[in-house]
Design a protein around this motif. Sequence first.
Motif, PDB file in Angstrom:
ATOM      1  N   PHE A   1       0.724  -1.666   0.090  1.00  0.00           N
ATOM      2  CA  PHE A   1       0.585  -0.501   0.036  1.00  0.00           C
ATOM      3  C   PHE A   1       1.248   1.005   0.016  1.00  0.00           C
ATOM      4  N   TYR A   2       1.627   0.792   0.173  1.00  0.00           N
ATOM      5  CA  TYR A   2       3.098   2.294   0.978  1.00  0.00           C
ATOM      6  C   TYR A   2       3.333   2.866  -0.386  1.00  0.00           C
TER       7      TYR A   2
ATOM      8  N   PRO B   1       4.609   9.454  -3.708  1.00  0.00           N
ATOM      9  CA  PRO B   1       5.166   9.169  -5.105  1.00  0.00           C
ATOM     10  C   PRO B   1       6.668   9.300  -5.300  1.00  0.00           C
ATOM     11  N   TYR B   2       7.769   9.176  -3.789  1.00  0.00           N
ATOM     12  CA  TYR B   2       9.010   9.178  -4.807  1.00  0.00           C
ATOM     13  C   TYR B   2       9.112   7.763  -4.361  1.00  0.00           C
ATOM     14  N   VAL B   3       8.453   6.388  -3.649  1.00  0.00           N
ATOM     15  CA  VAL B   3       9.018   5.332  -4.374  1.00  0.00           C
ATOM     16  C   VAL B   3       8.016   5.107  -5.495  1.00  0.00           C
ATOM     17  N   ILE B   4       7.023   5.897  -6.251  1.00  0.00           N
ATOM     18  CA  ILE B   4       6.072   5.293  -7.139  1.00  0.00           C
ATOM     19  C   ILE B   4       7.143   5.487  -8.661  1.00  0.00           C
ATOM     20  N   ALA B   5       8.093   7.106  -8.519  1.00  0.00           N
ATOM     21  CA  ALA B   5       8.901   7.746  -9.099  1.00  0.00           C
ATOM     22  C   ALA B   5       9.863   6.348  -9.694  1.00  0.00           C
ATOM     23  N   GLN B   6      10.438   5.769  -9.228  1.00  0.00           N
ATOM     24  CA  GLN B   6      11.514   4.935  -8.967  1.00  0.00           C
ATOM     25  C   GLN B   6      10.950   3.855 -10.266  1.00  0.00           C
TER      26      GLN B   6
ATOM     27  N   SER C   1      12.942   1.109 -11.423  1.00  0.00           N
ATOM     28  CA  SER C   1      13.062  -0.719 -10.629  1.00  0.00           C
ATOM     29  C   SER C   1      12.665  -0.921  -9.142  1.00  0.00           C
ATOM     30  N   SER C   2      12.760  -1.965  -9.215  1.00  0.00           N
ATOM     31  CA  SER C   2      11.801  -3.037  -7.747  1.00  0.00           C
ATOM     32  C   SER C   2      13.401  -2.779  -6.506  1.00  0.00           C
ATOM     33  N   ASP C   3      14.607  -2.407  -7.380  1.00  0.00           N
ATOM     34  CA  ASP C   3      16.035  -2.895  -6.564  1.00  0.00           C
ATOM     35  C   ASP C   3      15.673  -1.181  -6.022  1.00  0.00           C
ATOM     36  N   ALA C   4      15.403  -0.042  -6.439  1.00  0.00           N
ATOM     37  CA  ALA C   4      14.641   0.988  -6.254  1.00  0.00           C
ATOM     38  C   ALA C   4      13.896   1.350  -5.215  1.00  0.00           C
ATOM     39  N   LYS C   5      13.089   1.469  -6.112  1.00  0.00           N
ATOM     40  CA  LYS C   5      11.570   1.012  -4.674  1.00  0.00           C
ATOM     41  C   LYS C   5      12.013   0.538  -3.859  1.00  0.00           C
ATOM     42  N   PHE C   6      12.470  -0.548  -3.127  1.00  0.00           N
ATOM     43  CA  PHE C   6      12.911  -0.888  -1.660  1.00  0.00           C
ATOM     44  C   PHE C   6      14.361   0.161  -0.954  1.00  0.00           C
ATOM     45  N   GLU C   7      14.643   0.251  -1.623  1.00  0.00           N
ATOM     46  CA  GLU C   7      16.480   1.347  -1.547  1.00  0.00           C
ATOM     47  C   GLU C   7      15.361   2.723  -0.887  1.00  0.00           C
ATOM     48  N   ALA C   8      14.150   3.044  -1.750  1.00  0.00           N
ATOM     49  CA  ALA C   8      13.757   4.274  -1.583  1.00  0.00           C
ATOM     50  C   ALA C   8      12.718   4.214  -0.193  1.00  0.00           C
ATOM     51  N   VAL C   9      12.106   3.389  -0.239  1.00  0.00           N
ATOM     52  CA  VAL C   9      11.133   2.844   1.083  1.00  0.00           C
ATOM     53  C   VAL C   9      13.570   2.913   2.463  1.00  0.00           C
ATOM     54  N   ALA C  10      13.772   1.781   2.031  1.00  0.00           N
ATOM     55  CA  ALA C  10      14.709   1.910   3.234  1.00  0.00           C
ATOM     56  C   ALA C  10      14.732   3.939   3.721  1.00  0.00           C
TER      57      ALA C  10
END
Length: 75
Positions: A44-45, A50-55, A57-66
């Motif tokens: 959900f998060y 918006p910052y996570v959505i903008a990434q 690749s999935s690796d970049a999304k996990f890093e954005a969450v971190a």
Amino acid sequence: MQKIKDFESFAAGYFTALRIKHPTANDIRNYCIESRTFAAALSFYACNDPYVIAQESSDAKFEAVAKNIRKMIKD
């Protein structure tokens, strides 16, 4: 967007309790495997931040969450 703030504070508290002051993308990924509830909240998060959505690749999304969680730990 209270649910997003709640997820960040929940995840920050979880990693702090585990004495992980600098969670990485691998930490996020591993906890998703261990906890279905965490994975659902992260899903959900990730679809609403918006910052996570903008990434791209999935690796970049996990890093954005971190990165967002690390900000919560520092505050």
